[in-house]
Design a protein around this motif. Structure first.
Motif, PDB file in Angstrom:
ATOM      1  N   ARG A  47       0.828  -1.208   0.000  1.00 50.47           N
ATOM      2  CA  ARG A  47       0.000   0.000   0.000  1.00 50.47           C
ATOM      3  C   ARG A  47       0.860   1.255   0.000  1.00 50.47           C
ATOM      4  O   ARG A  47       0.550   2.242  -0.682  1.00 50.47           O
ATOM      5  CB  ARG A  47      -0.943  -0.007   1.196  1.00 50.47           C
ATOM      6  CG  ARG A  47      -2.076  -1.021   1.082  1.00 50.47           C
ATOM      7  CD  ARG A  47      -2.909  -1.080   2.339  1.00 50.47           C
ATOM      8  NE  ARG A  47      -2.125  -1.516   3.494  1.00 50.47           N
ATOM      9  CZ  ARG A  47      -2.591  -1.660   4.732  1.00 50.47           C
ATOM     10  NH1 ARG A  47      -3.867  -1.379   4.981  1.00 50.47           N
ATOM     11  NH2 ARG A  47      -1.818  -2.072   5.695  1.00 50.47           N
ATOM     12  N   ARG A  48       1.950   1.235   0.779  1.00 52.63           N
ATOM     13  CA  ARG A  48       2.879   2.363   0.767  1.00 52.63           C
ATOM     14  C   ARG A  48       3.542   2.490  -0.600  1.00 52.63           C
ATOM     15  O   ARG A  48       3.773   3.595  -1.085  1.00 52.63           O
ATOM     16  CB  ARG A  48       3.940   2.193   1.855  1.00 52.63           C
ATOM     17  CG  ARG A  48       4.898   3.384   1.960  1.00 52.63           C
ATOM     18  CD  ARG A  48       5.998   3.113   2.981  1.00 52.63           C
ATOM     19  NE  ARG A  48       5.459   3.012   4.319  1.00 52.63           N
ATOM     20  CZ  ARG A  48       5.232   4.053   5.112  1.00 52.63           C
ATOM     21  NH1 ARG A  48       5.483   5.277   4.678  1.00 52.63           N
ATOM     22  NH2 ARG A  48       4.748   3.874   6.332  1.00 52.63           N
ATOM     23  N   ARG A  72       2.614   7.150  -6.737  1.00 49.92           N
ATOM     24  CA  ARG A  72       1.848   8.339  -7.129  1.00 49.92           C
ATOM     25  C   ARG A  72       2.575   9.611  -6.708  1.00 49.92           C
ATOM     26  O   ARG A  72       2.691  10.559  -7.485  1.00 49.92           O
ATOM     27  CB  ARG A  72       0.446   8.297  -6.524  1.00 49.92           C
ATOM     28  CG  ARG A  72      -0.450   7.198  -7.082  1.00 49.92           C
ATOM     29  CD  ARG A  72      -1.899   7.437  -6.692  1.00 49.92           C
ATOM     30  NE  ARG A  72      -2.059   7.511  -5.237  1.00 49.92           N
ATOM     31  CZ  ARG A  72      -2.318   6.475  -4.450  1.00 49.92           C
ATOM     32  NH1 ARG A  72      -2.453   5.266  -4.980  1.00 49.92           N
ATOM     33  NH2 ARG A  72      -2.459   6.628  -3.151  1.00 49.92           N
ATOM     34  N   PHE A  73       3.065   9.637  -5.469  1.00 43.82           N
ATOM     35  CA  PHE A  73       3.681  10.838  -4.911  1.00 43.82           C
ATOM     36  C   PHE A  73       4.932  11.236  -5.688  1.00 43.82           C
ATOM     37  O   PHE A  73       5.177  12.425  -5.922  1.00 43.82           O
ATOM     38  CB  PHE A  73       4.026  10.594  -3.441  1.00 43.82           C
ATOM     39  CG  PHE A  73       4.655  11.764  -2.754  1.00 43.82           C
ATOM     40  CD1 PHE A  73       3.978  12.971  -2.629  1.00 43.82           C
ATOM     41  CD2 PHE A  73       5.931  11.672  -2.208  1.00 43.82           C
ATOM     42  CE1 PHE A  73       4.558  14.057  -1.977  1.00 43.82           C
ATOM     43  CE2 PHE A  73       6.514  12.746  -1.566  1.00 43.82           C
ATOM     44  CZ  PHE A  73       5.827  13.938  -1.447  1.00 43.82           C
ATOM     45  N   GLU A  82       2.279   1.777  -3.497  1.00 41.14           N
ATOM     46  CA  GLU A  82       1.324   2.404  -4.407  1.00 41.14           C
ATOM     47  C   GLU A  82       1.261   3.905  -4.179  1.00 41.14           C
ATOM     48  O   GLU A  82       1.262   4.698  -5.129  1.00 41.14           O
ATOM     49  CB  GLU A  82      -0.054   1.779  -4.227  1.00 41.14           C
ATOM     50  CG  GLU A  82      -1.095   2.290  -5.206  1.00 41.14           C
ATOM     51  CD  GLU A  82      -2.441   1.608  -5.025  1.00 41.14           C
ATOM     52  OE1 GLU A  82      -3.413   2.090  -5.628  1.00 41.14           O
ATOM     53  OE2 GLU A  82      -2.515   0.598  -4.302  1.00 41.14           O
ATOM     54  N   ALA A  83       1.232   4.309  -2.897  1.00 37.30           N
ATOM     55  CA  ALA A  83       1.180   5.739  -2.575  1.00 37.30           C
ATOM     56  C   ALA A  83       2.469   6.439  -3.007  1.00 37.30           C
ATOM     57  O   ALA A  83       2.437   7.555  -3.548  1.00 37.30           O
ATOM     58  CB  ALA A  83       0.950   5.929  -1.082  1.00 37.30           C
ATOM     59  N   SER A  84       3.615   5.796  -2.782  1.00 39.88           N
ATOM     60  CA  SER A  84       4.895   6.382  -3.176  1.00 39.88           C
ATOM     61  C   SER A  84       4.980   6.536  -4.682  1.00 39.88           C
ATOM     62  O   SER A  84       5.515   7.537  -5.184  1.00 39.88           O
ATOM     63  CB  SER A  84       6.048   5.515  -2.676  1.00 39.88           C
ATOM     64  OG  SER A  84       6.102   5.495  -1.266  1.00 39.88           O
TER      65      SER A  84
END
Length: 236
Positions: free
Chosen positions: A18-19, A25-26, A21-23
């Motif tokens: 999950r991290r 995008r970020f 995926e967020a990374s």
């Protein structure tokens, strides 16, 4: 002695999809993003620093370079954290080798967090009392990350009370086409102002009307509200 594989295994044990995926995008590891083609493991920066602290003594410079060249995003960032430790604690010869490693592998230092975690702590400090012409070469590069490295390296000079190269590169990159270079220039100008407001404003008052908006906003972020409005409205 530890190897790059050992570091990879340590990081893999801390990975969170999950991290990741967020990374992704970020850090714009998406089609059309500035990080396109990169991959994230999903390891937090504090965890990466912990892994770097565990391995930096036992990981050779060659194995650290291998991690930097071949690794996923967090593996490369961990490699840079290790290089920063080696540089800070090394003798003159090792510091020189670490500096050369950074400049030889700028294509692997290919996101803003990688640049910002290394250039102010290796490139800038090494050049404090040396010929700085390499920064002119980096500032002229077609590679956005090399241009950001040049700007961010001046943070070490700013900390030493030397603003000349921040202003020099600020002029050279005043109309840089990339947002991440514009932000870096504005940030370093702000850091100058944190230490010498008059010096920053002397630079700004002659350029702010033609300066990209994001660069100006970063540069005046710490100014009083009315002073910021004056700059943004062109009232000075």
């Amino acid at each position: 002695m530890a190897t790059s594989v050992d570091v990879r295994r340590a990081l893999a044990s801390l990975a969170d999809p999950r991290r990741a995926e967020a990374s992704s995008r970020f850090l714009q590891m998406v089609p059309g993003g500035y990080g396109e083609g990169d991959s994230a493991l999903g390891v937090s920066v504090p965890d990466q620093r912990t892994v770097a602290a565990r391995f930096w003594r036992d990981l050779s410079l060659a194995e650290t370079t291998k991690l930097l060249i071949e690794g996923a995003h967090e593996e490369r960032l961990t490699a840079l954290f290790i290089l920063v430790r080696k540089f800070a604690r090394g003798d003159e010869q090792e510091r020189d080798l670490v500096f050369d490693t950074i400049l030889a592998n700028t294509d692997s230092i290919n996101n803003w967090d990688l640049v910002d975690s290394s250039a102010p702590y290796i490139v800038g400090p090494w050049l404090l009392d040396r010929d700085r012409s390499v920064l002119d070469r980096l500032a002229e590069s077609s590679l956005v990350w090399e241009r950001r490295i040049a700007v961010m390296a001046t943070f070490a000079f700013i900390r030493a009370g030397d603003f000349e190269w921040t202003f020099r590169l600020g002029d050279r990159l005043l109309h840089d086409p990339h947002d991440l270079v514009r932000k870096a220039v504005g940030w370093m100008l702000r850091e100058v102002g944190n230490r010498d407001r008059a010096a920053e404003e002397e630079f700004l008052v002659r350029r702010y009307r033609v300066m990209p908006r994001v660069m100006l906003r970063y540069a005046i972020e710490k100014f009083e509200p009315q002073r910021r409005r004056d700059y943004l409205s062109g009232a000075l």
